[in-house]
Structure formats: structure tokens, C-alpha cells
Design a protein around this motif. Structure first.
Motif, PDB file in Angstrom:
ATOM      1  N   ARG A 107       0.818  -1.210   0.000  1.00 16.11           N
ATOM      2  CA  ARG A 107       0.000   0.000   0.000  1.00 16.11           C
ATOM      3  C   ARG A 107       0.854   1.263   0.000  1.00 16.11           C
ATOM      4  N   GLU A 108       0.349   2.267  -0.683  1.00 16.26           N
ATOM      5  CA  GLU A 108       0.937   3.601  -0.603  1.00 16.26           C
ATOM      6  C   GLU A 108      -0.171   4.609  -0.863  1.00 16.26           C
ATOM      7  N   ARG A 109       0.084   5.871  -0.544  1.00 17.11           N
ATOM      8  CA  ARG A 109      -0.941   6.885  -0.834  1.00 17.11           C
ATOM      9  C   ARG A 109      -0.851   7.237  -2.310  1.00 17.11           C
ATOM     10  N   ASP A 146      -5.258   4.769   0.078  1.00 14.02           N
ATOM     11  CA  ASP A 146      -4.105   4.028   0.597  1.00 14.02           C
ATOM     12  C   ASP A 146      -4.233   2.631   0.022  1.00 14.02           C
ATOM     13  N   ALA A 259      -8.436   7.491   1.444  1.00 13.57           N
ATOM     14  CA  ALA A 259      -7.434   7.676   2.487  1.00 13.57           C
ATOM     15  C   ALA A 259      -7.912   8.809   3.374  1.00 13.57           C
ATOM     16  N   PRO A 265       0.292   9.391   5.454  1.00 15.17           N
ATOM     17  CA  PRO A 265       0.195   8.457   4.336  1.00 15.17           C
ATOM     18  C   PRO A 265       0.778   7.100   4.725  1.00 15.17           C
ATOM     19  N   ALA A 266       0.203   6.042   4.149  1.00 16.40           N
ATOM     20  CA  ALA A 266       0.789   4.726   4.356  1.00 16.40           C
ATOM     21  C   ALA A 266       2.216   4.779   3.850  1.00 16.40           C
ATOM     22  N   ARG A 268       5.552   4.359   1.996  1.00 20.32           N
ATOM     23  CA  ARG A 268       5.891   3.849   0.666  1.00 20.32           C
ATOM     24  C   ARG A 268       6.972   2.799   0.825  1.00 20.32           C
TER      25      ARG A 268
END
Ligand code: ADP
Length: 273
Positions: A107-109, A146, A259, A265-266, A268
Motif C-alpha cells: 500500500r501507498e498513498r 491508501d 485515504a 500516508p501509508a 511507501r
């Protein structure tokens, strides 16, 4: 004696219930076995199918007098067949990974627009080959998720590929997204063959295919939507299918939690922001 009767009738009720449970279990098992057999037959078919054109292509390439144009066409055809096979096998491997709980989301933003862009890039050759018109409508404000961008692009590409496959040439496909409260809602709509009301739920089940579809000519294993649903659920989302009936097109609606902008943010994978 009243108690005696009561016991007997309870015994009978329990036996009936047990028999009914056994009958249902047998039906389920036969059903699952039937689906498995059909799946194996389809799988063999799907893996065998591309081999004949690949053989023809190879033979053509060895013909001394083949024109550059014919060679170019053969190469493009072989490329298409190979891609399709890789895609099929990747789906199979993903299903196996999901079954054993081995798929992990990275997961990432990420903005939904980025994911949509990646999915469309992948399916554009297919859309163009079929002469479909593809319309994309995204809201102006970015919808932040996210999410695992590769996996979500795979979900959208799968839905768009189905829209292409199950829509006769020259049809209309539309992808539209909007914000609804704390969710991003994404709709993939086509003007194709539609889905009968009694199959709207089961299309998401493993190995399920609506029979007599013109799409059968397009191949497929009936695992794409099962994979899509699992990936969407892993993202905390839902997916539903709707169709006004045969020939009326289909709409797949995806709902994913946005999100929360209040939270960080999740992370990276590379640790950057
Ligand atoms: P397949 O490999 O058969 O395409 P999927 O799991 O992707 O497998 O889809 C399951 C079934 O759902 C398909 O065989 C088809 O009958 C039906 N289906 C999926 N998408 C559509 C669509 N856009 N329009 C009509 N039918 C569809």
C-alpha cells in the motif's frame, strides 16, 4: 405416553434435518466437482488454443518467400497470443496465492487517476482492436487512496477487459469515478451483452461463467472476477454487478475507502513521502 410420542417425533424431526443436511452437502459437492471438471476442461482448452496460431506463425517465419508485411503480421499475432497466455497464467498464480493467503498488498498513498491511467494504458490496444469507444470521467479533485496501485490497476484492467470481451465490436465503454462521503465510487459500464439477473451474484464466484455468452469465443477461465472481488475486499472495498438484462449492457460498481487525510500516508516501500 405423551413423553414417548414427543421423543419419537423429535427423533424423526432430527433425522429429517440430518438427511436434508446430507442431501445439501452432496448437492454442493457434486456442484463443486462439476465446476472443477468444467474448469479443468476449459483450462486445457485455453492453454492449448494459442499453440496452433503460434505454430502457424513460426512456420510462416521459416517460409523463404514471406513478405515483410506477412512477417510483421505473424509477429504481432504471436505477440498477442503470448501476452494472453501470460495473463491467463498470472491470474491462475494469483488465485493460488490468494487461496493460500500469500498475496500481500504494497500500500501507498496514491491518486485514483494514476491507477486509472495505468489500467487504461494496458487495455487500450484491445479497446482499439475491437473498435470500441472508451470514455473516462474523473472528478477534478484527486481521490486519494491508501492502496496497492499495481493490484488496483489489475482490478480495473480486468473489468475493462471484460467490458471489451462481452461487448460486440464498436460498442461503448465508460469508466467514471466520483466521491461519495468517505468512499471513492468507480463505475465501469459497457453497452454489451449484459448479465441475466440470476447470474449477477455468481459471476464473482470462482470458475463461474454465464453460459452461451458470445464471450466464450473470446476464451477465459471464469476466474477474473473472483480475483477482482478478493483484491477489492483486501482493500476494504466492495464490488457489485448490475445489468438491465440481455443486450442492455453491464455496470460494475466498485467502492473503495478514501485515504483519511488526517492520518499520515501509508509508508511507501522506498520510505519516501
Ligand atoms: P472469464 O474468464 O470467463 O471472462 P470472469 O471471472 O472475468 O471470467 O467473468 C465471469 C463471467 O461473467 C464471464 O464468463 C461472463 O459470462 C460474465 N461477465 C463478466 N463481465 C461481463 C460483462 N462486462 N458483460 C457481460 N458478462 C460479463
Amino acid at each position: 405416553r405423551p413423553e414417548g410420542y414427543a421423543t419419537v417425533s423429535r427423533d424423526i424431526t432430527e433425522r429429517k434435518l440430518a438427511e436434508e443436511r446430507l442431501r445439501q452437502a452432496t448437492v454442493d459437492l457434486l456442484d463443486a466437482n462439476g465446476r472443477k471438471t468444467r474448469f479443468l476442461a476449459t483450462l486445457a482448452h485455453e492453454l492449448r488454443n494459442p499453440l496452433a496460431p503460434l505454430r502457424t506463425g513460426l512456420d510462416l517465419m521459416q517460409l523463404p518467400g514471406a513478405s515483410q508485411e506477412a512477417l510483421g503480421r505473424a509477429r504481432a499475432m504471436m505477440d498477442r497470443q503470448l501476452r494472453q497466455m501470460v495473463h491467463l497464467i498470472d491470474d491462475l498464480m494469483d488465485i493460488a496465492r490468494i487461496d493460500s493467503g500469500k498475496i500481500e498488498l504494497k500500500r501507498e498513498r496514491v491518486a485514483l487517476g494514476t491507477i486509472v491511467g495505468a489500467a487504461i494504458e494496458g487495455v487500450m490496444p484491445m479497446v482499439e482492436a475491437a473498435g470500441h469507444d472508451l470514455a473516462v470521467a474523473l472528478p477534478e479533485e484527486p481521490l486519494w487512496l491508501d492502496a496497492d496501485p499495481t493490484r488496483l490497476a489489475q482490478v480495473l484492467a480486468n473489468l475493462l477487459t471484460n467490458a471489451c470481451k462481452y461487448t460486440p465490436g464498436g460498442g461503448r465503454i465508460a469508466l467514471a469515478a466520483r466521491r461519495e462521503g468517505g468512499d471513492a465510487v468507480i463505475e465501469v459500464r459497457d453497452s454489451g451483452i449484459g448479465i441475466p439477473p440470476d447470474a449477477l451474484e455468481s459471476v464473482f464466484e470462482m470458475f463461474s461463467q454465464v453460459s452461451q455468452n458470445i464471450g466464450r469465443a473470446q476464451g477465459g477461465l471464469g476466474i477474473g472476477l473472483a480475483l477482482v472481488r478478493s483484491l477489492v475486499q483486501m482493500h476494504g472495498g466492495t464490488i457489485t454487478a448490475a445489468s438491465a438484462g440481455a443486450g442492455q449492457g453491464s455496470t460494475f460498481t466498485l467502492r473503495l475507502p478514501l485515504a483519511s487525510l488526517a492520518t499520515a500516508p501509508a509508508a511507501r516501500p522506498d520510505g519516501s513521502e
